[in-house]
Design an enzyme around this catalytic site. Structure first.
Site: not given
Ligand code: PLP
Length: 392
Positions: A38, A136, A270, A318
């Site tokens: 992802k 979640r 800055y 930036m």
């Molecule tokens: C991002 C994610 C993972 C991977 O987690 P890591 O700690 O990067 O290994 C696995 N499962 C879900 C649902 C996630 O959102």
């Protein structure tokens, strides 16, 4: 002609990705591995990293959003794939037609998948997600019987095939945290209920990177690591990448844009939060928060230049930040036990993050400097930074 971009670029070593996948598979020898790619493979590039992970034996791939999964399919990547972050409206049908497993946490989602499967004339591959304590995504234990019942009915009507039951940890990066045991118990209970009701999942999985590395009883049919695949440690308490047998895949490099002498008492960047103590030489690193470097690491973010680690002098802007090379970056007598000063010029390489084994600052160092986690550091390396692939 050498087309390597010179301002700033991220070298991505796909051999490191392959080695890390193999190392993680060795940690979970009785399980398959689902590589989480992802967020553009945590900033490393989803398509090349997905291919590298597959080459190293990742049987499954996973993304958060359906669009990310569809992009992998569009690039020609086949095989089992899961995505989990849907909102009402889908795109369920595209996912079903692309043979992508979809995650379902609630009845509304199951109903939308059934309708999409009917419209597509296909059986949707569905993985039921249990909220075993993260709070979640996932279905609460109190709603689980109803969701499982509806999934069993959808299987009977022929719209849905339940391929997986899965969940996610809240505190796996804090080994020994009491929630870990409770989540494992809840997962086993919810799984047992689904199986009793006639669901026969191909895959059951809950282990993210820290659980893959520290918690063998969580491995089930698949481990599901993301960050560790890229050779970054999920938390300092779990170990450095080298201690975990991992190698960072990303090296963020820049080419110094300017080196110049300034007098004592000169404000830098800055807000003038850094003021030179004596006459000194400043170097300009042409990367800033628009490239994903955290401004919160101003005054602290490390960079390797001329064989030494320097810290951002003053604010990270930036597009650039400044380091103080000291009064004389030219060769001279070597102080007892000290580093050899080397001349530093515009065009010299600055390594912003990479592998501690090569003496480079790491994503973990930047996370500490910015009071965040290494996940955020690598994931935020921006679209303006070209990726250059090694080990292709
Ligand atoms: C991002 C994610 C993972 C991977 O987690 P890591 O700690 O990067 O290994 C696995 N499962 C879900 C649902 C996630 O959102």
């Amino acid at each position: 002609m050498n087309e390597t971009p010179m301002r700033v670029y991220a070298e991505i070593d796909l051999d490191a990705v392959r080695e890390n996948v193999r190392a993680l598979r060795a940690r979970a020898p009785r399980s398959g591995l689902m590589a989480v790619v992802k967020a553009d493979a945590y900033g490393h590039g989803a398509v090349p990293c997905a291919r590298a992970a597959r080459e190293a034996g990742a049987t499954w791939l996973a993304t958060a959003t359906p669009d990310e999964a569809l992009a992998l399919r569009a690039a020609g990547i086949e095989g089992p794939m899961l995505c989990w972050l849907f909102t009402p409206g889908g795109p369920w049908r595209q996912a079903v037609e692309a043979d992508i497993d979809v995650s379902v946490s609630a009845l509304w989602a199951l109903n939308e998948v059934r309708a999409a499967a009917q419209a597509a004339g296909r059986v949707a591959r569905v993985q039921l997600k249990a909220d075993t304590g993260l709070g979640r995504a996932g279905c609460q234990p109190a709603e689980w019987a109803e969701l499982v019942g509806a999934a069993v009915a959808a299987q009977a009507e022929g719209t849905v095939h339940v391929t997986g039951v899965w969940s996610h940890f809240a505190c796996a990066d804090e080994p020994g945290h009491p929630s870990i045991k409770l989540q494992l118990e809840a997962f086993r209970d919810m799984l047992a209920h689904a199986e009793k009701e006639g669901i026969d999942p191909e895959v059951r999985h809950i282990a993210n990177s820290p659980a893959t590395l520290t918690l063998p009883e969580s491995h089930f049919d698949l481990v599901r690591p993301g960050l560790a695949i890229y050779g970054v440690s999920p938390a300092p308490e779990i170990g450095t990448p080298a201690q975990l047998g991992l190698r960072p895949a990303m090296t963020l490099k820049a080419s110094l844009a300017l080196v110049k002498a300034v007098p004592a008492g000169h404000g830098v960047s800055y807000g003038h939060h850094y003021v030179t103590e004596a006459g000194t030489n400043l170097a300009l690193v042409p990367a800033g928060y628009a490239d994903g470097l955290p401004r919160g690491a101003s005054g602290r973010g490390p960079v390797l230049v001329g064989g030494r680690i320097h810290r951002a002098a003053g604010r990270i802007a930036m597009d650039q930040f400044v380091i103080d090379l000291g009064p004389d970056p030219a060769p001279g007598p070597v102080p007892d036990g000290g580093a050899v000063p080397v001349p530093v010029r515009a065009g010299d390489e600055a390594v912003i993050l990479g592998d501690a084994e090569r003496g480079e600052p790491t994503a973990e160092d930047w996370a500490q400097a910015a009071h965040t986690i290494a996940y955020e550091i690598v994931t935020r390396i921006g679209g303006r930074v070209p990726r250059v692939y090694l080990g292709g």
